[in-house]
Design a protein around this motif. Structure first.
Motif, short mmCIF file in Angstrom:
data_model
loop_
_atom_site.label_atom_id
_atom_site.label_comp_id
_atom_site.label_asym_id
_atom_site.label_seq_id
_atom_site.Cartn_x
_atom_site.Cartn_y
_atom_site.Cartn_z
N ASP A 171 25.11 17.90 4.98
CA ASP A 171 24.08 17.27 5.79
C ASP A 171 22.70 17.68 5.31
O ASP A 171 22.44 18.87 5.08
N VAL A 172 21.82 16.71 5.15
CA VAL A 172 20.42 16.97 4.82
C VAL A 172 19.60 16.73 6.08
O VAL A 172 19.66 15.64 6.67
N ASP A 173 18.86 17.74 6.50
CA ASP A 173 18.08 17.64 7.73
C ASP A 173 16.95 16.63 7.60
O ASP A 173 16.55 16.27 6.47
N PRO A 174 16.41 16.17 8.72
CA PRO A 174 15.23 15.31 8.67
C PRO A 174 14.11 15.98 7.88
O PRO A 174 13.94 17.20 7.93
N ALA A 175 13.37 15.19 7.13
CA ALA A 175 12.30 15.73 6.30
C ALA A 175 11.22 16.39 7.15
O ALA A 175 10.97 15.98 8.28
N ARG A 176 10.58 17.41 6.58
CA ARG A 176 9.54 18.13 7.31
C ARG A 176 8.14 17.77 6.83
O ARG A 176 7.15 18.23 7.38
N THR A 177 8.08 16.97 5.80
CA THR A 177 6.80 16.69 5.13
C THR A 177 6.41 15.23 5.32
O THR A 177 7.27 14.35 5.21
N PRO A 178 5.15 14.94 5.59
CA PRO A 178 4.71 13.54 5.68
C PRO A 178 5.05 12.77 4.40
O PRO A 178 5.04 13.33 3.30
N LEU A 179 5.36 11.50 4.58
CA LEU A 179 5.71 10.62 3.46
C LEU A 179 4.65 9.54 3.33
O LEU A 179 4.35 8.84 4.30
N MET A 180 4.09 9.40 2.13
CA MET A 180 3.18 8.29 1.85
C MET A 180 3.92 7.27 1.00
O MET A 180 4.65 7.63 0.07
N ILE A 181 3.75 5.99 1.32
CA ILE A 181 4.43 4.91 0.62
C ILE A 181 3.38 3.98 0.02
O ILE A 181 2.50 3.49 0.73
N ILE A 182 3.50 3.74 -1.28
CA ILE A 182 2.51 2.92 -1.99
C ILE A 182 3.22 1.85 -2.81
O ILE A 182 4.19 2.14 -3.52
N LYS A 183 2.76 0.62 -2.68
CA LYS A 183 3.23 -0.45 -3.55
C LYS A 183 2.26 -0.61 -4.70
O LYS A 183 1.05 -0.75 -4.50
N CYS A 184 2.80 -0.57 -5.91
CA CYS A 184 1.99 -0.76 -7.13
C CYS A 184 2.27 -2.17 -7.65
O CYS A 184 3.39 -2.48 -8.05
N VAL A 185 1.26 -3.00 -7.62
CA VAL A 185 1.42 -4.41 -8.01
C VAL A 185 1.01 -4.60 -9.47
O VAL A 185 -0.10 -4.24 -9.87
N MET A 186 1.92 -5.15 -10.26
CA MET A 186 1.64 -5.48 -11.65
C MET A 186 1.58 -7.00 -11.79
O MET A 186 2.38 -7.72 -11.18
#
Length: 208
Positions: A161-176
């Motif tokens: 089991d992997v616990d819920p993440a403790r670190t904020p997650l940033m999500i970025i879309k890179c458009v080509m």
């Protein structure tokens, strides 16, 4: 509140990545003549972009860095596409995954997010995890809900089991985008997905 948000790691990183002068100076081909979409060409260029951006912000930025601490959890070796280390403490401060997205690749993005979750749960000094997925203009995931849920709620890997993440997650879309009169690709823009960032924060720590 606005003052606090303006100094968050995510804002600082995004400001660094969207600094067009950095790309003009070091990677002009991404803005003018373009690069071929063959094999790992786009991946290789942007891992170097990430390293350059990290160095410009005062980090020791390393590409394709094994996250050795993952082995201590019995989860196997996890290698992040880029890790930015604090120069003084030597601790990993930010971890990045950079992945191509095409129609039906939601599962591939989920695997990348799981890698970031492992890094988050195993490294208390990590301030931010970043998923960057690149697309040719006009493409986008139908939904990232299942992908984000693994980060927020935890998951199983190799029978553990992997616990819920403790670190904020940033999500970025890179458009080509297609280069003019060419089959090559040029960089279009980075777009930040703040909606899914908020969803990923379910049980993750608040911004530091």
């Amino acid at each position: 509140m606005m003052g606090d948000r303006s100094t968050s790691p995510a804002d600082l990183v995004f400001d660094g990545l969207t600094n067009r002068e950095l790309m003009v100076e070091h990677f002009p081909m991404l803005l003018s003549s373009g690069i071929p979409d063959i094999g790992l060409t786009v991946h290789s260029h942007f891992l170097t972009v990430l390293a350059t951006a990290g160095q410009s912000q005062g980090y020791s930025a390393v590409a394709e860095c094994p996250i050795w601490w993952a082995r201590d959890n019995g989860l196997g070796d996890v290698r992040a596409d880029s890790v930015w280390f604090d120069k003084h403490s030597g601790e990993a401060s930010l971890a990045f995954e950079f992945e191509r997205f095409e129609r039906g690749d939601e599962g591939k993005l989920r695997g990348k997010v799981e890698n970031l979750a492992v890094a988050s749960t195993a490294s208390p000094g990590l301030k931010l995890c970043v998923l960057i997925y690149w697309v040719r203009s006009g493409s986008a995931p139908r939904s990232m809900d299942a992908t984000i849920a693994t980060y927020r709620e935890g998951f199983r890997r190799r029978g553990s089991d992997v616990d819920p993440a403790r670190t904020p997650l940033m999500i970025i879309k890179c458009v080509m985008r297609p280069a003019p009169d060419s089959e090559r690709l040029v960089f279009g823009e980075f777009l930040r997905d703040e909606r899914n960032e908020r969803l990923a924060l379910g049980r993750a720590q608040a911004w530091r």
